[in-house]
Design a protein around this motif. Sequence first.
Motif, PDB file in Angstrom:
ATOM      1  N   CYS A 170      58.375 -27.226  83.028  1.00  0.00           N
ATOM      2  CA  CYS A 170      57.967 -28.601  83.297  1.00  0.00           C
ATOM      3  C   CYS A 170      57.442 -28.694  84.724  1.00  0.00           C
ATOM      4  O   CYS A 170      58.109 -28.273  85.673  1.00  0.00           O
ATOM      5  CB  CYS A 170      59.136 -29.560  83.108  1.00  0.00           C
ATOM      6  N   LEU A 171      56.238 -29.240  84.881  1.00  0.00           N
ATOM      7  CA  LEU A 171      55.621 -29.408  86.180  1.00  0.00           C
ATOM      8  C   LEU A 171      55.240 -30.872  86.361  1.00  0.00           C
ATOM      9  O   LEU A 171      54.729 -31.506  85.431  1.00  0.00           O
ATOM     10  CB  LEU A 171      54.370 -28.531  86.323  1.00  0.00           C
ATOM     11  N   ASP A 172      55.479 -31.416  87.541  1.00  0.00           N
ATOM     12  CA  ASP A 172      55.074 -32.781  87.872  1.00  0.00           C
ATOM     13  C   ASP A 172      53.716 -32.761  88.554  1.00  0.00           C
ATOM     14  O   ASP A 172      53.430 -31.868  89.368  1.00  0.00           O
ATOM     15  CB  ASP A 172      56.087 -33.431  88.815  1.00  0.00           C
ATOM     16  N   VAL A 173      52.879 -33.732  88.241  1.00  0.00           N
ATOM     17  CA  VAL A 173      51.562 -33.873  88.866  1.00  0.00           C
ATOM     18  C   VAL A 173      51.340 -35.339  89.222  1.00  0.00           C
ATOM     19  O   VAL A 173      51.975 -36.227  88.647  1.00  0.00           O
ATOM     20  CB  VAL A 173      50.429 -33.376  87.931  1.00  0.00           C
ATOM     21  N   LEU A 182      45.333 -28.637  85.788  1.00  0.00           N
ATOM     22  CA  LEU A 182      46.402 -27.637  85.835  1.00  0.00           C
ATOM     23  C   LEU A 182      46.597 -26.986  84.469  1.00  0.00           C
ATOM     24  O   LEU A 182      46.748 -25.764  84.361  1.00  0.00           O
ATOM     25  CB  LEU A 182      47.699 -28.288  86.318  1.00  0.00           C
ATOM     26  N   LEU A 183      46.595 -27.798  83.425  1.00  0.00           N
ATOM     27  CA  LEU A 183      46.780 -27.272  82.080  1.00  0.00           C
ATOM     28  C   LEU A 183      45.692 -26.260  81.733  1.00  0.00           C
ATOM     29  O   LEU A 183      45.977 -25.209  81.143  1.00  0.00           O
ATOM     30  CB  LEU A 183      46.785 -28.415  81.065  1.00  0.00           C
ATOM     31  N   ALA A 184      44.460 -26.552  82.112  1.00  0.00           N
ATOM     32  CA  ALA A 184      43.370 -25.619  81.817  1.00  0.00           C
ATOM     33  C   ALA A 184      43.595 -24.283  82.515  1.00  0.00           C
ATOM     34  O   ALA A 184      43.378 -23.209  81.928  1.00  0.00           O
ATOM     35  CB  ALA A 184      42.042 -26.231  82.246  1.00  0.00           C
ATOM     36  N   GLU A 185      44.045 -24.313  83.773  1.00  0.00           N
ATOM     37  CA  GLU A 185      44.318 -23.063  84.498  1.00  0.00           C
ATOM     38  C   GLU A 185      45.471 -22.309  83.845  1.00  0.00           C
ATOM     39  O   GLU A 185      45.428 -21.082  83.696  1.00  0.00           O
ATOM     40  CB  GLU A 185      44.627 -23.352  85.965  1.00  0.00           C
ATOM     41  N   GLN A 203      53.423 -35.429  83.762  1.00  0.00           N
ATOM     42  CA  GLN A 203      54.015 -34.099  83.664  1.00  0.00           C
ATOM     43  C   GLN A 203      53.120 -33.187  82.829  1.00  0.00           C
ATOM     44  O   GLN A 203      52.414 -33.650  81.927  1.00  0.00           O
ATOM     45  CB  GLN A 203      55.396 -34.163  83.007  1.00  0.00           C
ATOM     46  N   VAL A 204      53.183 -31.901  83.161  1.00  0.00           N
ATOM     47  CA  VAL A 204      52.555 -30.868  82.339  1.00  0.00           C
ATOM     48  C   VAL A 204      53.679 -30.023  81.752  1.00  0.00           C
ATOM     49  O   VAL A 204      54.493 -29.465  82.496  1.00  0.00           O
ATOM     50  CB  VAL A 204      51.596 -29.982  83.154  1.00  0.00           C
ATOM     51  N   LEU A 205      53.743 -29.972  80.440  1.00  0.00           N
ATOM     52  CA  LEU A 205      54.751 -29.175  79.742  1.00  0.00           C
ATOM     53  C   LEU A 205      54.080 -27.907  79.234  1.00  0.00           C
ATOM     54  O   LEU A 205      53.115 -27.966  78.468  1.00  0.00           O
ATOM     55  CB  LEU A 205      55.351 -29.963  78.582  1.00  0.00           C
ATOM     56  N   LEU A 206      54.579 -26.751  79.662  1.00  0.00           N
ATOM     57  CA  LEU A 206      53.996 -25.464  79.315  1.00  0.00           C
ATOM     58  C   LEU A 206      54.994 -24.628  78.540  1.00  0.00           C
ATOM     59  O   LEU A 206      56.218 -24.802  78.682  1.00  0.00           O
ATOM     60  CB  LEU A 206      53.587 -24.704  80.584  1.00  0.00           C
ATOM     61  N   GLU A 207      54.479 -23.701  77.749  1.00  0.00           N
ATOM     62  CA  GLU A 207      55.346 -22.751  77.060  1.00  0.00           C
ATOM     63  C   GLU A 207      54.593 -21.438  76.872  1.00  0.00           C
ATOM     64  O   GLU A 207      53.381 -21.424  76.695  1.00  0.00           O
ATOM     65  CB  GLU A 207      55.849 -23.303  75.723  1.00  0.00           C
ATOM     66  N   ARG A 208      55.348 -20.340  76.960  1.00  0.00           N
ATOM     67  CA  ARG A 208      54.780 -19.015  76.732  1.00  0.00           C
ATOM     68  C   ARG A 208      55.922 -18.068  76.391  1.00  0.00           C
ATOM     69  O   ARG A 208      57.052 -18.256  76.865  1.00  0.00           O
ATOM     70  CB  ARG A 208      54.048 -18.516  77.980  1.00  0.00           C
ATOM     71  N   ASP A 209      55.654 -17.082  75.585  1.00  0.00           N
ATOM     72  CA  ASP A 209      56.659 -16.069  75.284  1.00  0.00           C
ATOM     73  C   ASP A 209      56.803 -15.124  76.471  1.00  0.00           C
ATOM     74  O   ASP A 209      55.817 -14.541  76.937  1.00  0.00           O
ATOM     75  CB  ASP A 209      56.263 -15.263  74.043  1.00  0.00           C
TER      76      ASP A 209
END
Length: 244
Positions: A170-173, A182-185, A203-209
């Motif tokens: 979780c990232l705040d912007v 940010l999401l595109a990067e 917020q930007v919510l990201l996920e990756r294995d």
Amino acid sequence: MGMGWDVYVCGVDGAPAVISLDLDLRETAERGTHPQRLHVRHAFHAPRANGLPDGTENDAMYALQDTLVAALTEETDAVYLACMNNHGYREHFFHLPAHSDGRTVVAKVEAESADYELETFSEDDPAWAYYTEFLWPDPRTMQYLMDRRVLQSLAENGDRHDLPRSVDHCLDVPDERSGRALLAEAQAAGFGGRVRAQEGRWQVLLERDDAVELDHIHGVVWGLCEMAERYGGGYDGWGCLIAK
């Protein structure tokens, strides 16, 4: 719930240092009741070539530490900040009320201890600058400590850190536009995710294995910390399911 004590490794005066620090003392510092800083240090009997102890005198050093903390707390209302191993010495840091005679207390402890000769140094430091500017971990080290705590919690529940699994971040912007950029990067780096508005925050919510072995996951997290900073935001933590 406070953060309590933690320990980290850094470099001091060109040599490795191990600092153990109470992370919950900022409010005490702000109250201004303990303006005098006291250092107490002793040499190691058996330092390694890098200036750190070899482990053979741990029991004696911890016994002395307990005695010092108890005596200074009881007789001067001292606050114990931290201890540091560096350059062949173990150094303890306290803050005391104004006009407290900490050196006399230390002299009594030394007289009752046959193990170490104690050196003392005191200085007025009403803003606790030494605690906040020298002893306090830098931002990357603090993030490392927080990542390590997450892994300790996972390990207590049987997690296999080497097993890849979906890890959420979780990232705040500051605004939607920053979040989209940010999401595109992040997507170019292999993350999936979305931007959302949550209780007046973007917020930007990201996920990756990823595997969550400490050095690997900390590298991932710190990269996202730097990414968030570039877009005027901040990193707000990560989590994952337990993998067995």
